[in-house]
Motif scaffolding. Sequence first.
Motif, PDB file in Angstrom:
ATOM      1  N   TYR A  61      15.231  29.944  49.817  1.00 28.09           N
ATOM      2  CA  TYR A  61      15.942  30.287  50.650  1.00 28.09           C
ATOM      3  C   TYR A  61      15.195  30.617  52.354  1.00 28.09           C
ATOM      4  O   TYR A  61      14.318  31.320  52.297  1.00 28.09           O
ATOM      5  N   THR A  62      15.514  29.668  53.416  1.00 24.72           N
ATOM      6  CA  THR A  62      14.737  29.949  54.524  1.00 24.72           C
ATOM      7  C   THR A  62      15.848  30.431  55.620  1.00 24.72           C
ATOM      8  O   THR A  62      15.146  30.556  56.763  1.00 24.72           O
ATOM      9  N   GLY A  63      16.978  30.841  55.364  1.00 28.09           N
ATOM     10  CA  GLY A  63      17.712  31.417  56.343  1.00 28.09           C
ATOM     11  C   GLY A  63      17.473  33.076  56.736  1.00 28.09           C
ATOM     12  O   GLY A  63      16.428  33.680  56.322  1.00 28.09           O
ATOM     13  N   ASP A  64      18.166  33.532  57.622  1.00 29.50           N
ATOM     14  CA  ASP A  64      17.923  34.916  58.070  1.00 29.50           C
ATOM     15  C   ASP A  64      18.741  36.035  57.662  1.00 29.50           C
ATOM     16  O   ASP A  64      18.520  37.079  58.103  1.00 29.50           O
ATOM     17  N   ASP A  65      19.444  35.569  56.656  1.00 28.91           N
ATOM     18  CA  ASP A  65      20.501  36.611  55.975  1.00 28.91           C
ATOM     19  C   ASP A  65      19.374  37.442  54.955  1.00 28.91           C
ATOM     20  O   ASP A  65      19.184  36.739  53.912  1.00 28.91           O
ATOM     21  N   ALA A  66      18.991  38.552  54.962  1.00 29.42           N
ATOM     22  CA  ALA A  66      18.230  38.996  54.189  1.00 29.42           C
ATOM     23  C   ALA A  66      18.629  39.375  52.658  1.00 29.42           C
ATOM     24  O   ALA A  66      18.026  39.603  51.649  1.00 29.42           O
ATOM     25  N   ASP A  67      19.988  39.627  52.759  1.00 29.08           N
ATOM     26  CA  ASP A  67      20.732  39.937  51.489  1.00 29.08           C
ATOM     27  C   ASP A  67      20.953  38.531  50.699  1.00 29.08           C
ATOM     28  O   ASP A  67      21.590  38.820  49.620  1.00 29.08           O
TER      29      ASP A  67
END
Length: 160
Positions: A61-67
């Motif tokens: 996962y490379t997105g910005d949602d840490a959860d």
Amino acid sequence: MIARLALIAALTAGPALAGDASGFDPAGIDQCLAAAPTQGARADCAGIGMDACLAYAKRKYTGDDADFPMANCLDASHQAWEAKLGSTYDALLATQGKKGIKPQEMLRQAERSWIQFREDLCHQMQDSAGETSGALAQARCIRDETARQVALLMSLGQLE
């Protein structure tokens, strides 16, 4: 907020993605349950496979949602536990059916009541955790309660 609602809906959906590309291996559930000698030990299997799944998800996962990695793994774990619950329940229901209609109906009613209990309990967990971590708390609760129910039903089946 809409993204959180979509996450909650995805986490409480039926077993459609178990064994998907999430990095979660549902075979670990069967291995843990087979190795656990008691109902309590079986309930401890709830988090099995999460470490490997999280490591995989964090790499992918490379997105910005840490959860997201945790939500992804809780979803995959929950779906695998739901599938295990379904097969365990069906086997016990068949066994109860051999005893007559009353034991079978009692099991069905108990399972319906348990489902309502799980939903109420886990909704409370979500509310108590607050908006930021509520969806994850609810997803973890649903997964853990499902694992506990599998352990209970397995123990009931062993009493036969």
